[in-house]
Design an enzyme around this catalytic site. Structure first.
Site, short mmCIF file in Angstrom:
data_model
loop_
_atom_site.label_atom_id
_atom_site.label_comp_id
_atom_site.label_asym_id
_atom_site.label_seq_id
_atom_site.Cartn_x
_atom_site.Cartn_y
_atom_site.Cartn_z
N ASP A 21 19.66 23.70 -33.21
CA ASP A 21 19.77 22.24 -33.03
C ASP A 21 21.08 21.73 -33.64
O ASP A 21 21.60 22.31 -34.60
CB ASP A 21 18.57 21.58 -33.72
CG ASP A 21 18.38 20.14 -33.28
OD1 ASP A 21 19.02 19.72 -32.29
OD2 ASP A 21 17.60 19.43 -33.92
N HIS A 38 27.44 22.18 -26.86
CA HIS A 38 26.61 23.28 -26.33
C HIS A 38 27.46 24.54 -26.10
O HIS A 38 27.01 25.66 -26.34
CB HIS A 38 25.92 22.85 -25.03
CG HIS A 38 24.92 21.75 -25.23
ND1 HIS A 38 24.00 21.75 -26.25
CD2 HIS A 38 24.69 20.59 -24.53
CE1 HIS A 38 23.24 20.66 -26.18
NE2 HIS A 38 23.65 19.94 -25.15
N ASN A 69 13.35 19.18 -22.62
CA ASN A 69 14.79 18.90 -22.48
C ASN A 69 15.18 18.36 -21.10
O ASN A 69 16.28 17.83 -20.92
CB ASN A 69 15.64 20.15 -22.80
CG ASN A 69 15.71 20.46 -24.28
OD1 ASN A 69 15.87 21.61 -24.68
ND2 ASN A 69 15.60 19.45 -25.13
N TRP A 70 14.27 18.45 -20.12
CA TRP A 70 14.55 17.87 -18.80
C TRP A 70 14.71 16.36 -18.89
O TRP A 70 15.24 15.73 -17.97
CB TRP A 70 13.43 18.20 -17.81
CG TRP A 70 13.26 19.66 -17.55
CD1 TRP A 70 12.28 20.46 -18.07
CD2 TRP A 70 14.07 20.52 -16.73
NE1 TRP A 70 12.43 21.75 -17.63
CE2 TRP A 70 13.52 21.81 -16.79
CE3 TRP A 70 15.20 20.30 -15.93
CZ2 TRP A 70 14.06 22.90 -16.11
CZ3 TRP A 70 15.75 21.38 -15.25
CH2 TRP A 70 15.18 22.66 -15.34
C1 FPP Z 1 19.87 21.31 -29.31
O1 FPP Z 1 20.95 20.54 -29.81
C2 FPP Z 1 20.37 22.33 -28.44
C3 FPP Z 1 20.00 22.54 -27.16
C4 FPP Z 1 18.98 21.72 -26.47
C5 FPP Z 1 20.61 23.58 -26.35
C6 FPP Z 1 20.74 24.91 -27.03
C7 FPP Z 1 21.71 25.65 -26.26
C8 FPP Z 1 22.71 26.38 -26.75
C9 FPP Z 1 22.93 26.67 -28.18
C10 FPP Z 1 23.64 26.90 -25.76
C11 FPP Z 1 23.71 28.34 -25.67
C12 FPP Z 1 22.48 29.08 -25.46
C13 FPP Z 1 22.51 30.22 -24.77
C14 FPP Z 1 21.33 31.07 -24.69
C15 FPP Z 1 23.71 30.63 -24.08
P1 FPP Z 1 20.98 19.01 -29.46
O2 FPP Z 1 21.71 18.83 -28.19
O3 FPP Z 1 19.60 18.46 -29.46
O4 FPP Z 1 21.80 18.44 -30.66
P2 FPP Z 1 21.62 16.99 -31.31
O5 FPP Z 1 20.25 16.96 -31.92
O6 FPP Z 1 22.71 16.94 -32.33
O7 FPP Z 1 21.79 16.00 -30.22
#
Ligand code: FPP
Length: 243
Positions: A21, A38, A69-70
Site C-alpha cells: 500500500d 504503481h 479496486n475496481w
Molecule cells: C495500493 O496502493 C496498491 C495497489 C492497489 C496496487 C498494487 C500494485 C503494485 C505494487 C504494482 C505492481 C504489482 C505487480 C504484481 C506487478 P494505493 O494506490 O492504494 O496507495 P494509496 O493508499 O497511497 O493511494
C-alpha cells in the site's frame, strides 16, 4: 554496500504475505499521477522476490489488485491492468531463470483475455521450478474467495461427493485458491494503515502482523530483513500455553 544480515537460525517466516500500500501517496508527494507510484511499486516487487531465498522465505504472496479496486477511476484501473500485462511479459524470463514458481489467486472472470493468457503462460512456464513460490493476488478478495470455495463445496455435497457431516476446518481450505500453499506466517502492510482489507482472511487467522509506515515504493530488501528478524523473536503460541 554491506549485505543485509542473513537469518541463519531458520526461525524466520517461511511464508510472507504483503499488502503493498501507499503507491498513490508516494506519487502524489512527488506531484506525479498515481500510476507513476504503481510503476515504482512494481520495481520493488523484483527486489523483494530476489531477497527471499537469503532470508529463508519460501513463499511470498503479494496483494496486487483487490476485488474492491475496481471502484477506482477507469484510468487507474486500466493503467494497473496494463502494468500487470507489461510486468508479466517483461519479468517472465527473469522469474523463471531464478527458479521462481509463480501462481495467481483471485477470480479471473473480470480480467481481460490477454492478461489471463499471460498469467496462464507464466504459471505454466514456472510450474517445474522449486525456488521461491510467488503468489500474486489479482482481483482477489478474501470474502469472495471463501464464497467461491463454499459454492464449489456445496456443489460437491449436492453431487454426493461430500457429506455435510464430514465438513470441518480442514475441508474448506481445500477449496480455497490457496489450497496448495501454507498459511502465511507474517503479513506485512505498508503505508501506515492498520487493516487487512479483505486479504487472506481465512489463511491469516494465526499470522503475525507488521504494519509499517513505509510507503510501498520505498520498501526495501533491508526492511524486509529487519521484519524477518523481528518475526524470529516473536512467540507464536497458536492459542496454546507454552510448556
Ligand atoms: C495500493 O496502493 C496498491 C495497489 C492497489 C496496487 C498494487 C500494485 C503494485 C505494487 C504494482 C505492481 C504489482 C505487480 C504484481 C506487478 P494505493 O494506490 O492504494 O496507495 P494509496 O493508499 O497511497 O493511494
Amino acid at each position: 554496500m554491506p549485505k543485509d544480515p542473513v537469518i541463519l537460525e531458520g526461525n524466520g517466516p517461511r511464508h510472507v504475505a504483503i499488502i503493498m500500500d501507499g503507491n498513490g501517496r508516494w506519487a502524489q508527494a512527488r506531484g506525479r499521477p498515481r500510476l507513476f507510484g504503481h510503476h515504482a511499486g512494481a520495481r520493488r516487487v523484483r527486489e523483494v522476490v530476489e531477497a527471499c531465498p537469503e532470508l529463508g522465505i519460501k513463499y511470498l504472496t503479494i496483494f496486487a489488485f483487490s476485488t474492491e479496486n475496481w471502484k477506482r477511476t477507469q484510468v487507474e484501473v486500466a493503467g494497473l491492468m496494463s502494468l500487470f500485462r507489461r510486468y508479466i511479459a517483461k519479468e517472465t524470463r527473469a522469474l523463471d531463470a531464478r527458479g521462481v514458481r509463480v501462481r495467481f489467486i483471485g477470480d479471473r472472470v473480470r480480467l481481460d483475455d490477454k492478461l489471463i493468457d499471460l498469467m496462464d503462460n507464466l504459471e505454466a512456464q514456472t510450474a517445474g521450478n522449486d525456488g521461491v513460490n510467488l503468489t500474486i493476488a489479482l482481483n482477489y478478495g478474501g470474502r469472495d474467495e471463501v464464497a467461491r470455495a463454499t459454492k464449489r463445496l456445496a456443489e460437491d455435497v449436492a453431487a454426493g461427493k461430500l457429506r455435510p457431516a464430514d465438513v470441518d476446518e480442514q475441508t474448506l481450505p481445500r477449496y480455497l485458491d490457496t489450497c496448495v500453499l501454507p498459511d502465511p506466517d507474517l503479513v506485512i502492510r505498508t503505508s501506515g494503515e492498520a487493516r487487512i482489507s479483505n486479504f487472506l482472511l481465512w489463511q491469516s487467522a494465526y499470522s503475525e502482523y507488521e504494519f509499517i509506515d513505509t510507503l510501498w515504493p520505498d520498501f526495501s530488501a533491508s526492511e524486509l530483513a529487519r521484519l524477518c528478524h523481528a518475526y524470529g523473536a516473536r512467540d507464536r503460541r497458536f492459542g496454546a500455553v507454552k510448556a
